[in-house]
Design a protein around this motif. Structure first.
Motif, PDB file in Angstrom:
ATOM      1  N   LEU A  60       1.090   3.575  -2.166  1.00 26.81           N
ATOM      2  CA  LEU A  60       0.575   4.188  -3.390  1.00 26.81           C
ATOM      3  C   LEU A  60      -0.709   3.552  -3.916  1.00 26.81           C
ATOM      4  O   LEU A  60      -1.447   4.186  -4.659  1.00 26.81           O
ATOM      5  CB  LEU A  60       1.652   4.142  -4.478  1.00 26.81           C
ATOM      6  N   ILE A  61      -0.968   2.318  -3.553  1.00 19.78           N
ATOM      7  CA  ILE A  61      -2.169   1.622  -4.032  1.00 19.78           C
ATOM      8  C   ILE A  61      -3.106   1.457  -2.851  1.00 19.78           C
ATOM      9  O   ILE A  61      -2.948   0.547  -2.036  1.00 19.78           O
ATOM     10  CB  ILE A  61      -1.811   0.255  -4.651  1.00 19.78           C
ATOM     11  N   ASP A  62      -4.071   2.364  -2.744  1.00 23.43           N
ATOM     12  CA  ASP A  62      -4.913   2.367  -1.549  1.00 23.43           C
ATOM     13  C   ASP A  62      -6.373   2.759  -1.804  1.00 23.43           C
ATOM     14  O   ASP A  62      -7.132   2.945  -0.864  1.00 23.43           O
ATOM     15  CB  ASP A  62      -4.312   3.299  -0.500  1.00 23.43           C
ATOM     16  N   GLU A  63      -6.784   2.871  -3.056  1.00 16.39           N
ATOM     17  CA  GLU A  63      -8.160   3.254  -3.362  1.00 16.39           C
ATOM     18  C   GLU A  63      -8.788   2.207  -4.280  1.00 16.39           C
ATOM     19  O   GLU A  63      -8.151   1.713  -5.197  1.00 16.39           O
ATOM     20  CB  GLU A  63      -8.188   4.626  -4.043  1.00 16.39           C
ATOM     21  N   THR A  64     -10.062   1.909  -4.045  1.00 17.83           N
ATOM     22  CA  THR A  64     -10.738   0.877  -4.833  1.00 17.83           C
ATOM     23  C   THR A  64     -11.386   1.418  -6.099  1.00 17.83           C
ATOM     24  O   THR A  64     -11.752   0.649  -6.967  1.00 17.83           O
ATOM     25  CB  THR A  64     -11.825   0.178  -3.995  1.00 17.83           C
ATOM     26  N   ASP A  65     -11.517   2.716  -6.234  1.00 20.22           N
ATOM     27  CA  ASP A  65     -12.189   3.277  -7.419  1.00 20.22           C
ATOM     28  C   ASP A  65     -11.205   3.799  -8.456  1.00 20.22           C
ATOM     29  O   ASP A  65     -11.476   4.762  -9.147  1.00 20.22           O
ATOM     30  CB  ASP A  65     -13.166   4.380  -6.999  1.00 20.22           C
ATOM     31  N   ALA A  66     -10.064   3.122  -8.577  1.00 20.98           N
ATOM     32  CA  ALA A  66      -9.026   3.565  -9.516  1.00 20.98           C
ATOM     33  C   ALA A  66      -8.483   2.364 -10.273  1.00 20.98           C
ATOM     34  O   ALA A  66      -8.640   1.221  -9.864  1.00 20.98           O
ATOM     35  CB  ALA A  66      -7.892   4.255  -8.759  1.00 20.98           C
ATOM     36  N   MET A  67      -7.841   2.645 -11.384  1.00 25.42           N
ATOM     37  CA  MET A  67      -7.117   1.634 -12.162  1.00 25.42           C
ATOM     38  C   MET A  67      -5.643   1.996 -12.050  1.00 25.42           C
ATOM     39  O   MET A  67      -5.233   3.075 -12.476  1.00 25.42           O
ATOM     40  CB  MET A  67      -7.568   1.676 -13.627  1.00 25.42           C
ATOM     41  N   TYR A  68      -4.851   1.132 -11.457  1.00 22.49           N
ATOM     42  CA  TYR A  68      -3.435   1.393 -11.254  1.00 22.49           C
ATOM     43  C   TYR A  68      -2.623   0.775 -12.389  1.00 22.49           C
ATOM     44  O   TYR A  68      -2.857  -0.363 -12.774  1.00 22.49           O
ATOM     45  CB  TYR A  68      -2.972   0.813  -9.912  1.00 22.49           C
ATOM     46  N   VAL A  69      -1.667   1.526 -12.892  1.00 26.43           N
ATOM     47  CA  VAL A  69      -0.778   1.061 -13.951  1.00 26.43           C
ATOM     48  C   VAL A  69       0.646   1.296 -13.452  1.00 26.43           C
ATOM     49  O   VAL A  69       0.995   2.409 -13.064  1.00 26.43           O
ATOM     50  CB  VAL A  69      -1.016   1.828 -15.275  1.00 26.43           C
ATOM     51  N   PHE A  70       1.446   0.227 -13.473  1.00 25.39           N
ATOM     52  CA  PHE A  70       2.816   0.370 -12.996  1.00 25.39           C
ATOM     53  C   PHE A  70       3.755  -0.519 -13.780  1.00 25.39           C
ATOM     54  O   PHE A  70       3.333  -1.432 -14.478  1.00 25.39           O
ATOM     55  CB  PHE A  70       2.923   0.089 -11.492  1.00 25.39           C
ATOM     56  N   ASP A  71       5.044  -0.216 -13.655  1.00 29.30           N
ATOM     57  CA  ASP A  71       6.083  -0.912 -14.401  1.00 29.30           C
ATOM     58  C   ASP A  71       6.467  -2.212 -13.692  1.00 29.30           C
ATOM     59  O   ASP A  71       6.057  -2.467 -12.554  1.00 29.30           O
ATOM     60  CB  ASP A  71       7.298   0.005 -14.540  1.00 29.30           C
ATOM     61  N   ARG A  72       7.306  -3.012 -14.340  1.00 27.91           N
ATOM     62  CA  ARG A  72       7.660  -4.316 -13.798  1.00 27.91           C
ATOM     63  C   ARG A  72       8.470  -4.253 -12.508  1.00 27.91           C
ATOM     64  O   ARG A  72       8.601  -5.250 -11.813  1.00 27.91           O
ATOM     65  CB  ARG A  72       8.348  -5.163 -14.858  1.00 27.91           C
ATOM     66  N   GLY A  73       9.007  -3.104 -12.152  1.00 26.09           N
ATOM     67  CA  GLY A  73       9.698  -2.961 -10.866  1.00 26.09           C
ATOM     68  C   GLY A  73       8.763  -3.159  -9.685  1.00 26.09           C
ATOM     69  O   GLY A  73       9.204  -3.425  -8.572  1.00 26.09           O
ATOM     70  N   TYR A  74       7.470  -3.043  -9.924  1.00 33.11           N
ATOM     71  CA  TYR A  74       6.469  -3.203  -8.871  1.00 33.11           C
ATOM     72  C   TYR A  74       5.831  -4.595  -8.883  1.00 33.11           C
ATOM     73  O   TYR A  74       4.881  -4.836  -8.144  1.00 33.11           O
ATOM     74  CB  TYR A  74       5.382  -2.147  -9.031  1.00 33.11           C
ATOM     75  N   VAL A  75       6.319  -5.524  -9.692  1.00 35.38           N
ATOM     76  CA  VAL A  75       5.720  -6.860  -9.780  1.00 35.38           C
ATOM     77  C   VAL A  75       5.905  -7.592  -8.447  1.00 35.38           C
ATOM     78  O   VAL A  75       7.025  -7.740  -7.953  1.00 35.38           O
ATOM     79  CB  VAL A  75       6.335  -7.671 -10.940  1.00 35.38           C
TER      80      VAL A  75
END
Length: 134
Positions: A60-75
């Motif tokens: 899901l995290i594969d692009e450099t021109d984005a800001m990713y926001v995710f919950d603590r389950g992804y820490v």
């Protein structure tokens, strides 16, 4: 990014067993926020419900021109180091027991929805990373 679990009948979906009496799948979804009126799903990964959310970060995290926001389950501190090294931008809620040492605080406009902006060391004393923490 976030995930949701969809419960399934244990007898019909034994391949997706994640509890003694339950089967299910987990849908990991990446949404794009264009503006407050335009939000759309861009990428979706489906796994058995027993899989941890962190296992899908590379998908899901594969692009450099984005800001990713995710919950603590992804820490995942190792992945946080990798994202910082690659110039990927992200924000995450931290777990309650997260090791955080504040290095420097920055001013935030009084009318901002941002509560604080600081440079911190994050992670255990053995594995930590300096990064911006909003």
């Amino acid at each position: 990014m976030d995930s949701t679990t969809i419960s399934l009948n244990l007898k019909k979906y034994q391949w997706a067993t994640f509890r003694k009496t339950k089967s299910g799948i987990k849908v990991h979804l990446r949404l794009v926020f264009v503006n407050e009126d335009t939000v759309y799903p861009e990428k979706m990964v489906m796994t058995p419900a027993g899989n941890n959310d962190r296992t899908q970060m590379e998908q899901l995290i594969d692009e450099t021109d984005a800001m990713y926001v995710f919950d603590r389950g992804y820490v995942d501190y190792e992945k946080f180091d990798y994202y910082c090294d690659k110039g990927l931008f992200f924000a995450s809620r931290l777990k309650k027991n997260a090791y955080v040492r504040f290095l420097e605080s920055f001013s935030v406009p009084s009318n901002s929805s941002i509560l604080s902006d600081s440079m911190v060391v994050i992670g255990t004393p053995q594995k930590r990373r300096e990064m911006s923490f909003d």
